[in-house]
Structures are given as structure tokens and as C-alpha cells.
Motif scaffolding. Structure first.
Motif, short mmCIF file in Angstrom:
data_model
loop_
_atom_site.label_atom_id
_atom_site.label_comp_id
_atom_site.label_asym_id
_atom_site.label_seq_id
_atom_site.Cartn_x
_atom_site.Cartn_y
_atom_site.Cartn_z
N ALA A 1 -11.20 4.63 -6.10
CA ALA A 1 -10.92 3.99 -7.39
C ALA A 1 -9.45 4.07 -7.77
CB ALA A 1 -11.78 4.63 -8.48
N LEU A 2 -8.77 5.09 -7.28
CA LEU A 2 -7.37 5.30 -7.63
C LEU A 2 -6.39 4.75 -6.60
CD1 LEU A 2 -7.63 8.98 -8.92
CD2 LEU A 2 -6.96 7.00 -10.29
N SER A 3 -6.88 4.33 -5.43
CA SER A 3 -6.00 4.04 -4.29
C SER A 3 -5.02 2.90 -4.53
CB SER A 3 -6.83 3.74 -3.03
OG SER A 3 -7.53 2.51 -3.16
N HIS A 4 -5.37 1.95 -5.38
CA HIS A 4 -4.49 0.80 -5.64
C HIS A 4 -3.73 0.92 -6.96
CE1 HIS A 4 -8.20 -0.03 -7.74
NE2 HIS A 4 -7.74 -1.13 -8.28
N LYS A 5 -3.73 2.13 -7.53
CA LYS A 5 -3.00 2.40 -8.78
C LYS A 5 -3.40 1.40 -9.88
CE LYS A 5 1.04 4.32 -6.40
NZ LYS A 5 2.52 4.21 -6.19
N PRO A 6 -4.65 1.40 -10.27
CA PRO A 6 -5.11 0.43 -11.26
C PRO A 6 -4.48 0.67 -12.63
CG PRO A 6 -6.77 2.11 -10.94
CD PRO A 6 -5.72 2.35 -9.89
N LYS A 7 -4.43 -0.38 -13.44
CA LYS A 7 -3.94 -0.25 -14.81
C LYS A 7 -5.00 0.37 -15.71
CE LYS A 7 -1.02 -4.35 -14.33
NZ LYS A 7 -0.82 -5.75 -14.75
N LEU A 8 -6.26 0.19 -15.33
CA LEU A 8 -7.39 0.66 -16.12
C LEU A 8 -8.38 1.35 -15.18
CD1 LEU A 8 -9.26 0.68 -18.67
CD2 LEU A 8 -9.97 -1.64 -18.01
N LEU A 9 -8.73 2.60 -15.48
CA LEU A 9 -9.71 3.33 -14.68
C LEU A 9 -10.93 3.60 -15.54
CD1 LEU A 9 -10.45 4.73 -12.02
CD2 LEU A 9 -9.46 6.82 -12.94
N LEU A 10 -12.08 3.12 -15.08
CA LEU A 10 -13.36 3.34 -15.76
C LEU A 10 -14.18 4.31 -14.94
CD1 LEU A 10 -14.11 -0.41 -16.60
CD2 LEU A 10 -13.02 1.30 -18.08
N ALA A 11 -14.51 5.44 -15.52
CA ALA A 11 -15.19 6.51 -14.77
C ALA A 11 -16.49 6.88 -15.45
CB ALA A 11 -14.28 7.73 -14.67
N ASP A 12 -17.60 6.66 -14.75
CA ASP A 12 -18.93 6.93 -15.29
C ASP A 12 -19.45 8.24 -14.69
OD1 ASP A 12 -21.34 6.77 -16.55
OD2 ASP A 12 -21.89 4.80 -15.78
N GLU A 13 -19.37 9.32 -15.46
CA GLU A 13 -19.75 10.66 -15.00
C GLU A 13 -19.09 10.99 -13.65
OE1 GLU A 13 -21.23 12.86 -16.67
OE2 GLU A 13 -22.33 11.83 -18.24
N PRO A 14 -17.76 10.97 -13.59
CA PRO A 14 -17.07 11.14 -12.31
C PRO A 14 -17.22 12.51 -11.67
CG PRO A 14 -15.51 11.23 -14.11
CD PRO A 14 -16.82 10.81 -14.71
N THR A 15 -17.68 13.50 -12.45
CA THR A 15 -17.84 14.85 -11.89
C THR A 15 -19.29 15.33 -11.96
OG1 THR A 15 -17.32 15.90 -14.02
CG2 THR A 15 -15.47 15.44 -12.54
N GLY A 16 -20.21 14.39 -12.12
CA GLY A 16 -21.60 14.74 -12.33
C GLY A 16 -22.25 15.50 -11.19
N ASN A 17 -21.78 15.31 -9.95
CA ASN A 17 -22.37 15.97 -8.80
C ASN A 17 -21.51 17.11 -8.26
OD1 ASN A 17 -24.95 14.51 -7.98
ND2 ASN A 17 -23.54 12.80 -8.24
N ILE B 1 0.85 -1.18 0.00
CA ILE B 1 0.00 0.00 0.00
C ILE B 1 0.89 1.24 0.00
CG2 ILE B 1 -1.72 1.31 1.29
CD1 ILE B 1 -2.75 -1.29 2.45
N ASP B 2 0.63 2.15 -0.91
CA ASP B 2 1.40 3.39 -0.99
C ASP B 2 0.66 4.46 -0.19
OD1 ASP B 2 2.76 5.70 -1.65
OD2 ASP B 2 3.10 5.11 -3.73
N HIS B 3 0.97 4.56 1.10
CA HIS B 3 0.27 5.48 1.98
C HIS B 3 0.50 6.94 1.58
CE1 HIS B 3 -0.93 2.36 4.86
NE2 HIS B 3 0.25 1.82 4.66
N THR B 4 1.72 7.26 1.16
CA THR B 4 2.02 8.64 0.75
C THR B 4 1.18 9.05 -0.45
OG1 THR B 4 4.29 8.39 1.55
CG2 THR B 4 3.86 10.19 0.00
N TYR B 5 1.07 8.14 -1.40
CA TYR B 5 0.27 8.40 -2.61
C TYR B 5 -1.20 8.61 -2.25
CZ TYR B 5 -2.55 6.89 -6.64
OH TYR B 5 -3.51 6.78 -7.61
N ILE B 6 -1.74 7.75 -1.39
CA ILE B 6 -3.16 7.87 -1.01
C ILE B 6 -3.39 9.16 -0.24
CG2 ILE B 6 -5.02 6.84 0.36
CD1 ILE B 6 -3.85 4.09 -0.33
N HIS B 7 -2.47 9.50 0.65
CA HIS B 7 -2.60 10.76 1.39
C HIS B 7 -2.63 11.95 0.42
CE1 HIS B 7 -2.10 13.69 4.61
NE2 HIS B 7 -1.12 14.23 3.92
N SER B 8 -1.78 11.90 -0.61
CA SER B 8 -1.75 12.96 -1.61
C SER B 8 -3.06 13.04 -2.37
CB SER B 8 -0.59 12.71 -2.59
OG SER B 8 -0.59 13.66 -3.62
#
Length: 213
Positions: free
Chosen positions: A140-156, A102-109
Motif C-alpha cells: 500500500a505504501l510502495s508508490h508513495k500514495p497521497k492518501l492511505l486508507l488502512a482498515d485495521e492494519p494491525t489486526g493480526n 519506482i523508488d527502489h531504495t524506499y521500498i527496500h527500506s
């Protein structure tokens, strides 16, 4: 979907637009192995490993999503009984069980960049819709995925936060060479990605390249 076909490159950012009901969310679910196509192939070639997503068993689909995929849903799908911190760390902790650190520094950022550090000890139902959306993005980003699928990520989110979060998504994926596929109704958000696709009645009717800002 009708004979829809397109390819994507590792680390690329792509926005998908189209009218409601045209198949945008369905396409994300197919790529993320949540649904299976009636016919055709979905192939992921990553780090010299060829993976036919449409042929995965249920167990393999679960493993694929846990390890390689990050998903941002329209309805957030946060776990009500877990704190914001635990929601964010959940994918990373699941992968830790599979010997990934787990990259704690990355998640904190991430948490700091999304402006939710003051909420980490709260439960999801104590947050506004926009705050919950930012928590879902961090998760969704916390584990540094190879593929990120975002369905209206800024809709609200309001316009200011939408612009900030969209840039964070694109920049973070570019930094970690993560393929980003984002469904959005916003032309402003779509302009941030390297490629734009438009879907109408299950077909790609427009595809263009844009200058990344």
C-alpha cells in the motif's frame, strides 16, 4: 451514514473508531472511490487540484486509486500467484507505466522496517497471517500514495509488532506528507494519530486532537 461531515488536512493522520457495523469500513470505501454515496459530496483538494470523488467515472476511479491511493484491507487481498516481492512492487509498477519512477531504495527500506525481507521470494500462502498483513502494508505504501486508507492494519499482529507497524505507518505518512485515515479498534494505535474520530450509528459523536508521540 447519516449526514456525516468532516474535513482533513494534507499530511494529517486520523484514526476512526466505533463499534462493529457502525460504518467505519464503508467510510473508507467511499473515500477511496470503491463505493459511491447515495447523496452528498466527497471532495479532495490536493496540490491545487479539486477532485469530486463521488462524481468520478469508473475509469477515473480506477486511475485515482492507482495513482493517489494506498489501501490496506482487513483481508489483505494479496495475489496468490505472485511472490511477496511482486505483490509489494505491483502498485509502483502500475504507476511506472504512467511515467512515474519506482523508488527502489524506499521500498527496500519499507521491507526491512516491516521485517519481511527474508520472505520476498515466497508466495503469500507460505506466510502467517501477520506476515501477510505486513506485506499488504508495504504494498500500500510502495508508490508513495497521497492518501492511505488502512482498515485495521494491525489486526493480526501481536502487541509488539502492532506498535512497531503503527508507528511506521504514521511516521512514513508524515515524512511523505500523506494523508492517513486508519480504522482501528486499538486505543493504543489510535493514540499515535493526530486526530481521533468516533462513529456511532453513522454519525461522528466524538472528535478530539491528541499529541503525536
Amino acid at each position: 451514514m447519516k449526514n456525516l461531515s468532516f474535513s482533513m488536512q494534507k499530511g494529517e493522520s486520523i484514526s476512526i473508531q466505533g463499534a462493529s457495523g457502525c460504518g467505519k469500513s464503508t467510510l473508507l470505501h467511499l473515500i477511496g472511490a470503491l463505493d459511491k454515496p447515495d447523496k452528498g459530496e466527497i471532495i479532495l483538494n490536493y496540490d491545487n487540484q479539486v477532485l469530486k470523488i463521488n462524481e468520478l467515472t469508473n475509469l477515473q476511479s480506477d486511475q485515482f486509486r492507482q495513482k493517489d491511493v494506498g489501501m490496506i484491507f482487513q483481508k489483505f487481498n494479496l495475489i496468490d500467484c505472485l511472490s511477496v516481492r511482486d505483490n509489494i512492487y505491483l502498485p509502483a509498477k502500475i504507476n511506472k507505466a504512467n511515467q512515474q519512477s519506482i523508488d527502489h531504495t524506499y521500498i527496500h527500506s519499507l521491507v526491512e522496517s516491516l521485517g519481511i525481507s527474508k520472505h520476498v521470494d515466497k508466495l503469500p500462502n507460505q506466510l502467517s497471517g501477520g506476515e501477510q498483513q505486513r506485506v499488504a502494508i508495504a504494498r500500500a505504501l510502495s508508490h508513495k500514495p497521497k492518501l492511505l486508507l488502512a482498515d485495521e492494519p494491525t489486526g493480526n499482529l501481536d502487541e509488539e509488532n502492532s506498535d512497531k507497524v503503527s508507528k511506521l505507518l504514521v511516521d512514513t505518512c508524515r515524512t511523505h506528507n500523506t494523508l492517513l485515515i486508519m480504522v482501528t479498534h486499538s486505543q493504543q494505535v489510535a493514540q499515535l494519530t493526530e486526530r481521533r474520530l468516533r462513529i456511532s450509528q453513522g454519525n461522528i459523536v466524538e472528535s478530539d486532537n491528541v499529541e503525536v508521540k
